[in-house]
Design a protein around this motif. Structure first.
Motif, PDB file in Angstrom:
ATOM      1  N   SER A  20      11.262  -5.271  21.621  1.00 24.07           N
ATOM      2  CA  SER A  20      12.245  -5.620  20.599  1.00 24.07           C
ATOM      3  C   SER A  20      13.051  -4.359  20.312  1.00 24.07           C
ATOM      4  CB  SER A  20      11.546  -6.104  19.319  1.00 24.07           C
ATOM      5  OG  SER A  20      10.761  -5.066  18.755  1.00 24.07           O
ATOM      6  N   ARG A  78      15.109  -1.204  15.525  1.00 23.29           N
ATOM      7  CA  ARG A  78      15.380  -1.703  14.165  1.00 23.29           C
ATOM      8  C   ARG A  78      14.406  -2.826  13.811  1.00 23.29           C
ATOM      9  NH1 ARG A  78      19.913  -5.778  12.214  1.00 23.29           N
ATOM     10  NH2 ARG A  78      20.068  -5.256   9.994  1.00 23.29           N
ATOM     11  N   THR A  79      14.254  -3.803  14.711  1.00 18.81           N
ATOM     12  CA  THR A  79      13.348  -4.918  14.454  1.00 18.81           C
ATOM     13  C   THR A  79      11.909  -4.429  14.328  1.00 18.81           C
ATOM     14  OG1 THR A  79      14.798  -6.446  15.641  1.00 18.81           O
ATOM     15  CG2 THR A  79      12.509  -7.131  15.327  1.00 18.81           C
ATOM     16  N   TRP A  80      11.528  -3.482  15.174  1.00 19.03           N
ATOM     17  CA  TRP A  80      10.176  -2.934  15.148  1.00 19.03           C
ATOM     18  C   TRP A  80       9.899  -2.242  13.818  1.00 19.03           C
ATOM     19  CZ3 TRP A  80       8.307   2.368  15.922  1.00 19.03           C
ATOM     20  CH2 TRP A  80       6.935   2.431  16.191  1.00 19.03           C
ATOM     21  N   HIS A 104      11.444  -2.824  10.971  1.00 18.43           N
ATOM     22  CA  HIS A 104      11.407  -3.834   9.913  1.00 18.43           C
ATOM     23  C   HIS A 104      10.093  -4.615   9.944  1.00 18.43           C
ATOM     24  CE1 HIS A 104      15.101  -3.740   7.611  1.00 18.43           C
ATOM     25  NE2 HIS A 104      15.758  -3.410   8.716  1.00 18.43           N
ATOM     26  N   ARG A 105       9.507  -4.778  11.117  1.00 14.52           N
ATOM     27  CA  ARG A 105       8.200  -5.439  11.195  1.00 14.52           C
ATOM     28  C   ARG A 105       7.153  -4.613  10.441  1.00 14.52           C
ATOM     29  NH1 ARG A 105       6.141  -5.337  16.809  1.00 14.52           N
ATOM     30  NH2 ARG A 105       7.533  -7.094  17.209  1.00 14.52           N
ATOM     31  N   LEU A 139      15.382 -11.138   5.452  1.00 17.50           N
ATOM     32  CA  LEU A 139      15.601 -10.797   6.856  1.00 17.50           C
ATOM     33  C   LEU A 139      16.687 -11.659   7.496  1.00 17.50           C
ATOM     34  CD1 LEU A 139      11.862 -10.355   7.887  1.00 17.50           C
ATOM     35  CD2 LEU A 139      13.565  -8.526   7.760  1.00 17.50           C
ATOM     36  N   LEU A 183      19.188 -10.998  10.641  1.00 19.47           N
ATOM     37  CA  LEU A 183      18.397 -11.034  11.860  1.00 19.47           C
ATOM     38  C   LEU A 183      18.277 -12.470  12.345  1.00 19.47           C
ATOM     39  CD1 LEU A 183      15.483  -8.533  11.055  1.00 19.47           C
ATOM     40  CD2 LEU A 183      17.637  -8.088  12.227  1.00 19.47           C
ATOM     41  N   GLU A 220      13.968 -13.039  15.928  1.00 20.33           N
ATOM     42  CA  GLU A 220      13.568 -11.687  15.506  1.00 20.33           C
ATOM     43  C   GLU A 220      12.654 -11.755  14.288  1.00 20.33           C
ATOM     44  OE1 GLU A 220      17.173  -8.650  16.546  1.00 20.33           O
ATOM     45  OE2 GLU A 220      17.666 -10.295  15.184  1.00 20.33           O
ATOM     46  N   ILE A 233       8.816 -10.468  13.788  1.00 20.91           N
ATOM     47  CA  ILE A 233       8.397  -9.574  12.711  1.00 20.91           C
ATOM     48  C   ILE A 233       7.194 -10.137  11.964  1.00 20.91           C
ATOM     49  CG2 ILE A 233       9.085  -8.722  10.420  1.00 20.91           C
ATOM     50  CD1 ILE A 233      11.900  -8.299  11.584  1.00 20.91           C
TER      51      ILE A 233
END
Length: 323
Positions: free
Chosen positions: A60, A63-65, A67-68, A154, A160, A164, A168
């Motif tokens: 991913s 940014r997504t990582w 936010h997870r 999100l 997102l 995505e 997350i």
């Protein structure tokens, strides 16, 4: 050699991850409603991400990582915390503004956030970033279940994709869509009043009138600067009032000021809104931190004032303890 590799990895992580810091701070603030908690959770996010960076495989986006990791930390924190309301979320307005104020020291109140901590690095995203942390919206988010809150923020604030967000939250796209539908329905029942556009010149004039009314302690001018149905609330007091006349009565009875010059207002920017640090003159003639105001404007005047008496907020807004 291993030390050099570790230093290079640390530098790569800092270079790639630091641009998302303010976005992650805003995300944690929306989730938790507290600047203090948001700071702690952002630090925890970056610590976890730094420790796990060697295992980041790029399936991913970074940014997504991030936010997870931040969302997981927020959801864990929310298991131990109650929602943070404003007084308007706990009951109706006071019928008698001159009555004794109802205290609420046991309530974990919603806190305002400085714009400087949540503004986007991209100038084109500044307006969206500030709109997403408006005080009324963050207060309304507190009514959602934690996972509903996460999905709504999100999807609708950070934009997102459903895929995505599913990644997350480690769930399916249909589950995300279901959570989002329920969150939007719940939010619509607690949603802030639709904003009315106030042109910059008029906003500037309203704020000038507001400052003049309070700094001269002119009760009639204070009454005139509020809209007819304006709201005034004051965490940590549960008491809140509605109506310009009631606001003026509340201030004239409970405010320790008694004459022009007792109050000084210093401008701040909070939650994408105008605000002021209020200083009150003490018996020695020194103006000391008293409360932080966040205002919502409407054509013709101030529609809402949230007055936060937590003077520890002054430091976060870059304000001194006394003038």
């Amino acid at each position: 050699m291993s030390v050099v590799v570790e230093q290079t990895t640390d530098q790569d992580f800092a270079r790639l991850a630091d641009p998302y810091r303010r976005e992650l701070y805003a995300h944690c603030y929306r989730m938790l409603g507290s600047v203090h908690d948001a700071e702690d959770l952002v630090q925890e996010t970056y610590l976890r991400a730094w420790k796990a960076y060697d295992g980041f495989e790029g399936r991913s986006s970074l940014r997504t990582w991030l936010h997870r990791i931040a969302t997981t930390a927020c959801l864990t924190a929310l298991e131990r915390r109650r929602r943070r309301p404003l007084p308007t979320g706990l009951g109706g307005p006071a019928a008698d503004p001159s009555a004794e104020l109802a205290d609420g020291p046991e309530v974990p109140w919603l806190e305002p956030v400085p714009d400087s901590l949540v503004g986007a690095d991209d100038p084109g995203s500044v307006v969206a970033a500030r709109t997403g942390v408006r005080l009324a919206l963050v207060a309304a988010l507190q009514y959602l279940q934690p996972r509903q809150r996460a999905v709504l923020v999100l999807r609708d604030v950070l934009r997102l994709s459903a895929a995505e967000v599913a990644d997350i939250l480690e769930t399916s796209v249909p589950a995300v869509n279901s959570l989002l539908q329920r969150a939007r329905a719940q939010l619509s029942r607690n949603a802030p009043v639709e904003e009315e556009i106030v042109e910059p010149a008029e906003a500037k004039a309203i704020l000038a009138r507001y400052v003049a009314a309070f700094e001269t302690y002119d009760v009639s001018a204070i009454t005139a600067v509020f809209t007819e149905d304006a709201v005034f609330e004051m965490p940590p007091f549960r008491t809140w009032v509605q109506g310009a006349a009631h606001i003026a009565e509340l201030i004239s009875v409970h405010c320790p000021a008694s004459a022009a010059g007792d109050m000084v207002l210093v401008p701040v920017e909070a939650n994408g809104q105008a605000g002021f640090g209020l200083y009150m003159r003490d018996g020695e003639g020194v103006h000391r931190a008293f409360g932080l105001k966040v205002l919502d404007l409407a054509p013709g005047g101030v529609r809402h004032t949230a007055m936060f008496f937590d003077t520890s907020l002054f430091r976060r807004f870059g304000l001194p303890e006394h003038l």
